[in-house]
Scaffold this active site. Structure first.
Site, mmCIF file in Angstrom:
data_model
loop_
_atom_site.group_PDB
_atom_site.id
_atom_site.type_symbol
_atom_site.label_atom_id
_atom_site.label_comp_id
_atom_site.label_asym_id
_atom_site.label_seq_id
_atom_site.Cartn_x
_atom_site.Cartn_y
_atom_site.Cartn_z
ATOM 1 N N ARG A 1 39.569 37.545 45.465
ATOM 2 C CA ARG A 1 40.263 37.077 44.309
ATOM 3 C C ARG A 1 41.071 36.050 44.771
ATOM 4 O O ARG A 1 41.441 35.026 43.896
ATOM 5 C CB ARG A 1 40.892 38.300 43.444
ATOM 6 C CG ARG A 1 40.030 39.219 43.061
ATOM 7 C CD ARG A 1 39.612 39.780 41.850
ATOM 8 N NE ARG A 1 40.291 39.022 40.754
ATOM 9 C CZ ARG A 1 39.456 38.537 39.642
ATOM 10 N NH1 ARG A 1 38.188 38.465 39.734
ATOM 11 N NH2 ARG A 1 40.533 38.043 38.621
ATOM 12 N N ARG B 1 38.582 27.430 43.330
ATOM 13 C CA ARG B 1 38.642 26.806 41.913
ATOM 14 C C ARG B 1 39.465 25.599 42.042
ATOM 15 O O ARG B 1 39.149 24.598 41.293
ATOM 16 C CB ARG B 1 39.344 27.874 41.000
ATOM 17 C CG ARG B 1 38.383 29.013 40.589
ATOM 18 C CD ARG B 1 38.664 29.907 39.620
ATOM 19 N NE ARG B 1 37.697 30.914 39.475
ATOM 20 C CZ ARG B 1 37.937 32.171 39.118
ATOM 21 N NH1 ARG B 1 38.946 32.854 39.156
ATOM 22 N NH2 ARG B 1 36.954 32.986 38.619
ATOM 23 N N THR C 1 42.008 31.376 37.337
ATOM 24 C CA THR C 1 40.982 31.097 36.484
ATOM 25 C C THR C 1 41.193 29.569 36.153
ATOM 26 O O THR C 1 40.094 28.768 36.007
ATOM 27 C CB THR C 1 40.932 32.104 35.430
ATOM 28 O OG1 THR C 1 40.861 33.157 35.918
ATOM 29 C CG2 THR C 1 39.742 31.498 34.425
ATOM 30 N N HIS D 1 32.620 33.458 40.168
ATOM 31 C CA HIS D 1 33.102 34.956 39.458
ATOM 32 C C HIS D 1 33.233 35.629 40.545
ATOM 33 O O HIS D 1 32.421 35.761 41.618
ATOM 34 C CB HIS D 1 31.831 35.517 38.519
ATOM 35 C CG HIS D 1 32.211 36.643 38.216
ATOM 36 N ND1 HIS D 1 32.998 37.276 37.383
ATOM 37 C CD2 HIS D 1 31.753 38.060 39.022
ATOM 38 C CE1 HIS D 1 33.152 38.565 37.342
ATOM 39 N NE2 HIS D 1 32.230 39.077 38.292
ATOM 40 N N PHE E 1 35.046 33.348 22.964
ATOM 41 C CA PHE E 1 34.173 32.456 24.156
ATOM 42 C C PHE E 1 32.860 33.318 24.719
ATOM 43 O O PHE E 1 32.209 32.636 25.381
ATOM 44 C CB PHE E 1 35.130 32.267 25.265
ATOM 45 C CG PHE E 1 35.946 33.250 26.084
ATOM 46 C CD1 PHE E 1 34.942 34.095 26.788
ATOM 47 C CD2 PHE E 1 37.031 33.969 25.731
ATOM 48 C CE1 PHE E 1 35.666 35.160 27.570
ATOM 49 C CE2 PHE E 1 37.443 35.031 26.403
ATOM 50 C CZ PHE E 1 36.615 35.677 27.349
ATOM 51 N N LYS F 1 28.617 29.904 39.829
ATOM 52 C CA LYS F 1 28.149 29.574 38.560
ATOM 53 C C LYS F 1 27.253 28.423 38.583
ATOM 54 O O LYS F 1 27.550 27.615 39.273
ATOM 55 C CB LYS F 1 29.521 29.641 37.596
ATOM 56 C CG LYS F 1 30.122 30.971 37.614
ATOM 57 C CD LYS F 1 31.407 30.873 36.638
ATOM 58 C CE LYS F 1 32.016 32.022 36.555
ATOM 59 N NZ LYS F 1 33.262 31.851 35.551
ATOM 60 N N ASN G 1 34.598 27.279 36.203
ATOM 61 C CA ASN G 1 35.421 27.271 36.989
ATOM 62 C C ASN G 1 34.658 27.829 38.414
ATOM 63 O O ASN G 1 35.279 28.521 39.149
ATOM 64 C CB ASN G 1 36.486 28.501 36.858
ATOM 65 C CG ASN G 1 35.944 29.884 36.314
ATOM 66 O OD1 ASN G 1 34.889 30.046 36.753
ATOM 67 N ND2 ASN G 1 36.866 30.483 35.754
#
Length: 139
Positions: A86, A103, A92, A116, A58, A10, A113
């Protein structure tokens, strides 16, 4: 079982030049990067990608955040890739993420964070198809 999953590094991470460090964590976990490209998402691309969250408060902030800076879109491959990635990403909320996860290492907040990852094999296929043609994935 060998699977493919989708990943986005991100804007909060690309802005801080963390692509290589995040890729190292991915690869050290046994996942292989079989496609990767740095892109600047358009408003339309971000809205389509996150349309599942369109009714959530959001959503607008998420779209704005994802279009603010370039992202790195990726296809990852490995045994049970969806679940494995994951685990590698971590919770998260970085405060709740396990030590050594992406993260925990790099996220700034719940909203920023750093990565994705697809939440199911079905969604991985959908998300991969939004950004990559089959011939661009070389495993």
């Amino acid at each position: 079982m060998t699977e493919r999953t989708f990943s986005i590094i991100k804007p909060d991470a690309t802005r801080r030049n963390l692509t290589g460090k995040i890729n190292a964590v991915i690869e050290e976990a046994g996942l292989r990067i079989v496609a990767q490209r740095r892109v600047k998402l358009t408003d339309a691309q971000a809205k389509k990608f996150y349309e599942v969250h369109a009714e959530r408060p959001f959503y607008g902030e998420l779209v704005e955040q994802m279009t603010a800076e370039p992202v790195v879109v990726q296809v990852l491959e490995g045994d049970n890739a969806v679940l494995k990635y994951r685990e590698v990403m971590g919770a998260t909320n970085p405060d709740n993420a396990d030590e050594g996860t992406i993260r925990k290492l790099f996220a700034l907040s719940i909203g920023e964070n750093s990565v994705h990852g697809s939440d199911s094999l079905e969604n991985a296929g959908i998300e991969i198809a939004q950004f990559f043609k089959d011939e661009e994935i070389v495993g």
